[in-house]
Design an enzyme around this catalytic site. Structure first.
Site, PDB file in Angstrom:
ATOM      1  N   GLY A  94     -10.901  14.551   9.300  1.00 53.11           N
ATOM      2  CA  GLY A  94     -11.155  15.261   8.047  1.00 53.11           C
ATOM      3  C   GLY A  94     -12.165  14.610   7.122  1.00 53.11           C
ATOM      4  O   GLY A  94     -12.219  14.945   5.949  1.00 53.11           O
ATOM      5  N   TYR A  95     -12.964  13.673   7.631  1.00 48.70           N
ATOM      6  CA  TYR A  95     -13.835  12.917   6.740  1.00 48.70           C
ATOM      7  C   TYR A  95     -15.245  13.489   6.587  1.00 48.70           C
ATOM      8  O   TYR A  95     -16.118  12.819   6.053  1.00 48.70           O
ATOM      9  CB  TYR A  95     -13.928  11.459   7.210  1.00 48.70           C
ATOM     10  CG  TYR A  95     -12.738  10.639   6.790  1.00 48.70           C
ATOM     11  CD1 TYR A  95     -12.790   9.866   5.625  1.00 48.70           C
ATOM     12  CD2 TYR A  95     -11.563  10.639   7.514  1.00 48.70           C
ATOM     13  CE1 TYR A  95     -11.700   9.121   5.220  1.00 48.70           C
ATOM     14  CE2 TYR A  95     -10.465   9.906   7.114  1.00 48.70           C
ATOM     15  CZ  TYR A  95     -10.544   9.141   5.966  1.00 48.70           C
ATOM     16  OH  TYR A  95      -9.457   8.412   5.561  1.00 48.70           O
ATOM     17  N   HIS A 107       0.832  -1.205   0.000  1.00 50.58           N
ATOM     18  CA  HIS A 107       0.000   0.000   0.000  1.00 50.58           C
ATOM     19  C   HIS A 107       0.873   1.264   0.000  1.00 50.58           C
ATOM     20  O   HIS A 107       0.753   2.119  -0.872  1.00 50.58           O
ATOM     21  CB  HIS A 107      -0.918  -0.026   1.232  1.00 50.58           C
ATOM     22  CG  HIS A 107      -1.808   1.173   1.359  1.00 50.58           C
ATOM     23  ND1 HIS A 107      -3.153   1.120   1.097  1.00 50.58           N
ATOM     24  CD2 HIS A 107      -1.556   2.457   1.713  1.00 50.58           C
ATOM     25  CE1 HIS A 107      -3.685   2.317   1.280  1.00 50.58           C
ATOM     26  NE2 HIS A 107      -2.738   3.148   1.663  1.00 50.58           N
ATOM     27  N   GLU A 108       1.760   1.331   0.956  1.00 52.60           N
ATOM     28  CA  GLU A 108       2.590   2.538   1.075  1.00 52.60           C
ATOM     29  C   GLU A 108       3.545   2.666  -0.109  1.00 52.60           C
ATOM     30  O   GLU A 108       3.871   3.765  -0.541  1.00 52.60           O
ATOM     31  CB  GLU A 108       3.355   2.554   2.397  1.00 52.60           C
ATOM     32  CG  GLU A 108       2.464   2.546   3.647  1.00 52.60           C
ATOM     33  CD  GLU A 108       1.393   3.624   3.659  1.00 52.60           C
ATOM     34  OE1 GLU A 108       1.599   4.669   3.017  1.00 52.60           O
ATOM     35  OE2 GLU A 108       0.349   3.412   4.304  1.00 52.60           O
ATOM     36  N   HIS A 157     -14.377  10.244  12.922  1.00 47.00           N
ATOM     37  CA  HIS A 157     -13.968  10.487  11.535  1.00 47.00           C
ATOM     38  C   HIS A 157     -14.589  11.777  10.992  1.00 47.00           C
ATOM     39  O   HIS A 157     -13.918  12.567  10.340  1.00 47.00           O
ATOM     40  CB  HIS A 157     -14.444   9.336  10.636  1.00 47.00           C
ATOM     41  CG  HIS A 157     -13.461   8.235  10.507  1.00 47.00           C
ATOM     42  ND1 HIS A 157     -13.350   7.241  11.432  1.00 47.00           N
ATOM     43  CD2 HIS A 157     -12.537   7.962   9.557  1.00 47.00           C
ATOM     44  CE1 HIS A 157     -12.409   6.403  11.053  1.00 47.00           C
ATOM     45  NE2 HIS A 157     -11.893   6.819   9.924  1.00 47.00           N
TER      46      HIS A 157
HETATM   47 ZN   LIG Z   1      -2.972   5.241   1.851  1.00 47.99          ZN
END
Ligand SMILES: [Zn+2]
Length: 704
Positions: free
Chosen positions: A623-624, A486-487, A618
């Site tokens: 920031g969601y 992922h990263e 969240h």
């Molecule tokens: Zn990510």
């Protein structure tokens, strides 16, 4: 005392950070000097604003880069080499940096200059902007407008006041939730109460008991303290055999921060009311309209359309998932409970069902995945897909810890294009948990060294794997491998950019709901047999991962996909509904909205005292807000992108390579220089569809 000349934080962003020289005592004088320097740049720019690209937009990039590079190093060290003196320095300078960045973003002279620049280049006179420049300009103007720069007089004052209040309310929401979480504890002392709990859980619970003053607590004999912290709560709900205790914990969890002195309900009302007022001041109908105006989805209707599609595909599967849990309960003697399944039964019985079906232990898997082997496999994949060579360059750059590695990335013809640091292991005493990618510097022609057309991008890639023990290499769990992929996906987008305009290169200027495309895309490869087997080599026997284990890993990916999807959709719909159709002070409360949404998106109705919203950090703290749907949005994009490889034929290496090159030249290369929908279409030849995600989650058969 150090002078500014010798302060390593003040070196130009064309050199790598001097991690071998930087000390906590450099932070305050170094960052203060940077702030002063950039303030000087800002004042000079504001005094003499004109409407040229080189004389207005480039200085903005110069200011951001100068401040971002130096402060970025400090910020990074806070996450990976934290210490009291460093924190002290950081706390002093951080507000000063934030203040200056806000000042740049909200500068009225700069804003007017940007608007004039756009008008000028749109008109007949002068040369026009290329599409990437145009997009940068549009975004700079939009961000300035959304921060209230175009407002005048009392509207401007009110806007700033709302901003401050909202920031304060978010902090209070989080603090109250934290305090309420801490205020609850369930202390257990008999072996009957802890039945079913695994050894690792009992260790954690005994430690929590000791921390609370029960000094003699041991994992074997107790007492044990169960809390509402994530790992404790989830572990208990999954494993504790005592149904009544699970119920107690469930109810306590959903009542968090909803009463007494730690009541988040009035904060929720205030936050929703102020957000709506903020949106109206900026001439949006609703806060969701404001939020979506800066995202790839673009409009609430688009986000909702996607959620609706997933809902109709997953609802029936979720019903089936729950039926399976019921049947399993009946089979295993919980006949009474199965007739009246409650919220606190589902995690426990699902976990038993999962164990019965796919059980494999993490230890068993880890032995096949020594980190050096996994890295090799990942770099081989990157070469196969994107035609880049990743090679170790340890020793060529100073690092912040001896375990940290340094790598260079080249095209196959040997041309160097990027570099990254890799910090693989957890160091609880000084390093933040989790995994992330961050930029050291971005690609930009403004900072090109002599003889080159751009400064090359450099990234931090940070994981928290288990360190090597007893002479063995670090062994990775499947989840850790997924996280690394992922990263690395984020890292690739940062490094393989071909954009030379610094404000749109790499991950910069990419919309928030599109930025997880490359990262989640890379995760898909962990479920591809040849790729995963290619990463494996048993630490003792040198054997490859057996097929049977691979099949279990793959099958468990789709376990209860219906229920899991439904849960995310419930949150996504609820978030949009509250920010789009809810009227503060009207006939409905936020909790009525929750019930209304739950009627369509959950199978077991919320219990009467459900106060979930009081813990929905969240959207009320993080920031969601009007953005929770992004999780699903990005999953659709990444699954659909991976499907292009499946369609090409995962076993056909030439076709895979060709598709990989196309992915590199579009998604990875174009970054924020074009709209994410255009970029996606360039790669895929069409707009995204939900088909691939549904298929990968095992939901396709039920999608009509
Ligand atoms: Zn990510």
């Amino acid at each position: 005392m150090t002078t500014n000349e010798s302060n390593p934080l003040l070196r130009p962003a064309t050199t790598l950070p001097a991690f071998d020289e930087i000390r906590p005592e450099h932070v305050v004088p170094g960052i203060r000097a940077l702030v002063k320097e950039v303030e000087g740049m800002l004042e000079a720019l504001e005094r003499d604003v004109n409407s040229g690209w080189d004389t207005l937009v480039e200085p903005i990039e110069r200011m951001q880069d100068r401040l971002g590079f130096g402060f970025g190093i400090v910020d990074h060290l806070m996450s990976v080499r934290n210490s009291p003196p460093l924190r002290e320095g950081y706390d002093v300078v951080e507000p000063e940096v934030v203040k200056l960045l806000t000042r740049i973003g909200q500068s009225q002279p700069i804003y007017r200059g940007l608007v004039a620049l756009r008008a000028l280049r749109e008109g007949s006179g002068g040369e026009s902007l290329d599409p990437a420049q145009r997009r940068i300009l549009d975004k700079l103007i939009q961000e300035a407008e959304l921060s209230g720069v175009a407002l005048e007089g009392s509207a401007r004052e009110r806007f700033q006041q709302i901003r401050l209040e909202l920031a304060e309310l978010a902090t209070r929401f989080g603090n109250q939730l934290l305090d309420a979480t801490k205020a609850f504890a369930l202390d257990l002392s008999t072996s009957e109460e802890i039945e079913g709990l695994p050894a690792s859980f009992l260790e954690m619970a005994a430690q929590a008991a000791r921390a609370a003053g029960m000094e003699t607590a041991t994992p074997a004999a107790g007492p044990w303290r169960v809390t509402l912290d994530g790992p404790s709560y989830l572990g208990f709900m999954k494993h504790a055999k005592r149904r009544d205790l699970r119920e107690t914990l469930y109810r306590a969890h959903l009542r968090r921060a909803s009463e007494g002195t730690l009541d988040n309900r009035p904060l929720i009302d205030a936050i929703l009311r102020l957000r709506l007022e903020e949106a109206k001041l900026l001439r949006f109908e609703t806060y969701a309209d404001l939020s979506l105006s800066r995202k790839m989805a673009g409009a609430v209707s688009n986000a909702e359309k996607l959620l609706e599609e997933l809902l109709s595909a997953s609802h029936e599967a979720a019903v089936r998932d729950l039926d399976e849990v019921r049947a399993f309960m009946t089979e295993h003697g919980a006949v009474e409970e199965a007739r009246d399944v409650r919220h606190w039964d589902v995690p426990y019985w699902s976990e038993r069902l999962r164990e019965a079906r796919y059980d494999y232990s993490e230890e068993q898997i880890r032995k096949f995945f020594p980190l050096p082997r996994v890295l090799d496999g990942l770099f081989t994949l990157a070469k196969r897909l994107f035609a880049v060579e990743v090679t170790s360059a340890d020793g060529e750059a100073p690092v912040w810890h001896p375990e940290v590695r340094f790598f260079k990335v080249r095209n196959l013809d040997g041309e160097e294009i990027a570099a990254f640091y890799f910090d693989p292991y957890s160091r609880p005493a000084e390093k933040k948990g989790g995994a992330w990618m961050n930029e050291v510097v971005g690609r930009s022609r403004l900072f090109a060294p002599r003889g080159r057309n751009a400064r090359l991008p450099v990234a931090y890639l940070i994981c928290n794997g288990s360190p090597p023990v007893d002479g063995n290499p670090s062994l990775m769990t499947f989840r850790e491998i997924e996280t690394l992929f992922h990263e690395f996906g984020h890292t690739l987008q940062h490094m393989l950019t071909r954009v030379d305009l610094g404000l749109a290169s790499g991950i910069r200027n990419v919309e928030w709901d599109a930025v997880e495309l490359p990262s989640q895309f890379m995760e898909n490869w962990c479920y591809h047999r040849d790729t995963l087997v290619g990463l494996s080599e048993h630490v003792e026997t040198k054997a490859l991962l057996p097929n049977e284990l691979f099949e279990k890993i793959r099958a468990s990916r789709t376990f209860q996909a219906g229920l899991q999807t439904l849960r995310q959709l419930n949150f996504g719909f609820l978030d949009l509904e509250l920010h789009h159709r809810f009227t503060p002070g009207g006939s409905e409360t936020p909790f009525d909205v929750q019930r209304r949404v739950a009627a369509r998106t959950t199978l077991l109705p919320p219990i009467p005292e459900d106060r979930f919203l009081c813990g929905f950090s969240h959207i009320f703290q993080g920031g969601y807000a009007a953005g929770y749907y992004s999780y699903k949005w990005a999953e659709v994009l990444s699954a659909d992108a991976f499907a292009a490889f499946e369609e090409a034929g995962l076993e056909r290496s030439e076709a895979v390579a060709e598709t990989g090159r196309r992915f590199r030249e579009t998604v990875l290369a174009l970054g924020g220089s074009e709209s994410p929908m255009e970029v996606f279409k360039k790669f895929r030849g069409r707009e995204p569809t939900t088909a691939a995600l549904l298929r990968h989650s095992g939901l396709a058969a039920l999608a009509y």
